[in-house]
Design a protein around this motif. Structure first.
Motif, PDB file in Angstrom:
ATOM      1  N   THR A  71       3.197  -6.105   5.101  1.00 38.64           N
ATOM      2  CA  THR A  71       2.563  -6.035   4.091  1.00 38.64           C
ATOM      3  C   THR A  71       3.881  -6.074   3.348  1.00 38.64           C
ATOM      4  O   THR A  71       3.636  -6.749   2.365  1.00 38.64           O
ATOM      5  CB  THR A  71       2.855  -4.361   3.764  1.00 38.64           C
ATOM      6  OG1 THR A  71       2.307  -3.207   4.791  1.00 38.64           O
ATOM      7  CG2 THR A  71       2.445  -4.140   2.734  1.00 38.64           C
ATOM      8  N   THR A  75       2.939  -9.407   0.716  1.00 41.43           N
ATOM      9  CA  THR A  75       3.218  -8.961  -1.050  1.00 41.43           C
ATOM     10  C   THR A  75       3.576 -10.449  -1.414  1.00 41.43           C
ATOM     11  O   THR A  75       3.144 -10.658  -2.398  1.00 41.43           O
ATOM     12  CB  THR A  75       3.884  -7.800  -0.915  1.00 41.43           C
ATOM     13  OG1 THR A  75       2.924  -6.569   0.155  1.00 41.43           O
ATOM     14  CG2 THR A  75       3.832  -7.652  -2.599  1.00 41.43           C
ATOM     15  N   VAL A 137      -1.321  -4.396   0.507  1.00 42.78           N
ATOM     16  CA  VAL A 137      -0.730  -5.909   0.208  1.00 42.78           C
ATOM     17  C   VAL A 137      -1.673  -6.131  -1.622  1.00 42.78           C
ATOM     18  O   VAL A 137      -1.202  -6.877  -2.421  1.00 42.78           O
ATOM     19  CB  VAL A 137      -1.447  -6.817   1.245  1.00 42.78           C
ATOM     20  CG1 VAL A 137      -1.246  -8.215   0.414  1.00 42.78           C
ATOM     21  CG2 VAL A 137      -0.717  -7.073   2.452  1.00 42.78           C
ATOM     22  N   HIS A 140       0.399  -3.487  -3.594  1.00 44.81           N
ATOM     23  CA  HIS A 140       1.428  -3.996  -3.729  1.00 44.81           C
ATOM     24  C   HIS A 140       2.320  -5.133  -4.497  1.00 44.81           C
ATOM     25  O   HIS A 140       3.130  -5.395  -5.423  1.00 44.81           O
ATOM     26  CB  HIS A 140       2.332  -3.952  -2.351  1.00 44.81           C
ATOM     27  CG  HIS A 140       3.044  -2.585  -1.630  1.00 44.81           C
ATOM     28  ND1 HIS A 140       3.242  -2.716  -0.537  1.00 44.81           N
ATOM     29  CD2 HIS A 140       2.777  -1.552  -2.849  1.00 44.81           C
ATOM     30  CE1 HIS A 140       3.267  -1.012  -0.502  1.00 44.81           C
ATOM     31  NE2 HIS A 140       3.105  -0.034  -1.186  1.00 44.81           N
ATOM     32  N   THR A 141       0.739  -5.947  -4.409  1.00 42.69           N
ATOM     33  CA  THR A 141       1.149  -6.967  -5.322  1.00 42.69           C
ATOM     34  C   THR A 141       0.719  -6.867  -7.069  1.00 42.69           C
ATOM     35  O   THR A 141       1.848  -7.608  -7.527  1.00 42.69           O
ATOM     36  CB  THR A 141      -0.236  -8.140  -4.790  1.00 42.69           C
ATOM     37  OG1 THR A 141       0.177  -8.911  -3.381  1.00 42.69           O
ATOM     38  CG2 THR A 141       0.358  -9.285  -5.478  1.00 42.69           C
ATOM     39  N   SER A 201       8.553  -3.707  -2.450  1.00 41.86           N
ATOM     40  CA  SER A 201       6.939  -3.219  -0.998  1.00 41.86           C
ATOM     41  C   SER A 201       7.543  -2.738  -0.273  1.00 41.86           C
ATOM     42  O   SER A 201       6.970  -2.037   0.049  1.00 41.86           O
ATOM     43  CB  SER A 201       6.121  -4.848  -1.002  1.00 41.86           C
ATOM     44  OG  SER A 201       5.162  -4.842  -0.325  1.00 41.86           O
TER      45      SER A 201
END
Length: 259
Positions: A71, A75, A137, A140-141, A201
C-alpha cells in the motif's frame, strides 16, 4: 559587548530535556520487545528474540506487513507524480485563484483524519473498494498528496525559471525542457515528497481502520487489534520494527535534502 552564553545554554538544555521526555516513551518499546515473559512488563524480565520470530513467522503479522509495504509503495508511486504536477500548476497560478487552490490542496492536513476516513468510506463503499488494497491506496494518496506538494513547491521557489525559458528559446519542446531542465532541479523535493508519502501511508491507522476491512489489514491495524485483544510483546516487536523503518526513512530524507 558580547551577549551572555548562559541564556542560550539554558534554552538548549531545556529543549533537550523536552525532546528526551517526548522520545523516551517511544524508545521504551524496544526493551519491551525482548522480554521472555508472555506479557508486557517493564523492566523486561530476561532476554529473548522469540517475539521477533513470532512477528515474522505468524501469517497474520506477515500478511499485515506485506499489505503495508504494498500500500505504501503504490501510494508513493501515485501521490508523487500527481503532487509534483499539482505543485507545478500552482506555481503558475496568479491572482485570486491561488489562495483557494492552496487551501483545497492542504485540506487533508487541515481536516481531522477521522473526518477524511468517514468521507472516504462512503465514497469507496459505493465503488466496492472497502477491504481492498486499491481502496487503501486511493485513501492514502489523498492523505499524502499535500506533503508531496509542499516539498516540491518549496524547491520550486528556488528554481530559476529563466533556465527553462532559455531551453525553450534554443528549440526545446515544453516536455523536453521540463524533463531535461526543470525536473532535475526539482528532484530533491520530489524525493522528499515521495519519502513523506511512503511514511504517511505506512504509519496511518485512522483511515486504515475504516478502509482495510478484513481483506487488507495493514501493520498499524494489526497492532491496534493486538493491543485491544491481547497485550502481547509481539506488538512491542512490531512497534520497534515500525520505529526503525521510520527512523531509517527520515535519515534517508535528511541525506536527500543535504544532496
Amino acid at each position: 559587548m558580547k551577549p551572555s552564553p548562559i541564556p542560550s545554554a539554558l534554552l538548549s538544555s531545556f529543549t533537550l530535556l523536552v525532546c528526551v521526555y517526548l522520545v523516551m516513551p517511544t524508545l521504551a518499546v524496544a526493551p519491551l520487545s525482548i522480554t521472555r515473559t508472555d506479557f508486557v512488563v517493564f523492566p523486561p524480565q530476561g532476554f529473548s528474540l522469540r517475539w521477533y520470530e513470532e512477528l515474522f513467522i505468524s501469517d497474520a503479522w506477515r500478511s499485515a506487513m506485506k499489505n503495508s509495504f504494498i500500500t505504501a509503495s503504490l501510494t508513493t508511486l501515485l501521490a508523487t507524480p500527481i503532487g509534483t504536477l499539482v505543485a507545478l500548476g500552482m506555481a503558475r497560478l496568479r491572482g485570486s485563484l491561488l489562495q483557494p487552490v492552496n487551501v483545497i490542496v492542504l485540506l487533508p492536513i487541515i481536516v481531522p483524519s477521522i473526518v477524511i476516513a468517514v468521507a472516504m468510506y462512503g465514497l469507496l463503499a459505493r465503488a466496492n473498494l472497502i477491504g481492498t488494497i486499491p481502496g487503501l491506496v486511493v485513501a492514502h494518496t489523498v492523505l499524502a498528496l499535500p506533503f508531496v506538494v509542499i516539498n516540491v513547491a518549496a524547491i520550486m521557489r528556488k528554481v530559476d525559471h529563466r533556465i527553462e525559458q532559455a531551453a525553450r528559446s534554443l528549440g526545446a519542446t515544453p516536455l523536453k525542457a521540463f524533463r531535461l531542465v526543470v525536473l532535475p532541479q526539482l528532484m530533491p523535493g520530489v524525493a522528499a515528497g515521495a519519502l513523506f508519502a511512503f511514511l504517511i501511508s505506512f504509519d496511518d491507522i485512522v483511515i486504515a481502520l475504516f478502509i482495510s476491512g478484513v481483506g487488507a489489514v495493514t501493520l498499524p491495524v494489526q497492532m491496534w487489534s493486538g493491543i485491544r485483544f491481547e497485550l502481547s510483546p509481539v506488538v512491542a516487536a512490531a512497534s520497534t520494527v515500525l520505529l526503525a523503518i521510520s527512523c531509517l526513512l527520515m535519515i534517508l530524507l535528511r541525506w536527500v535534502r543535504s544532496r
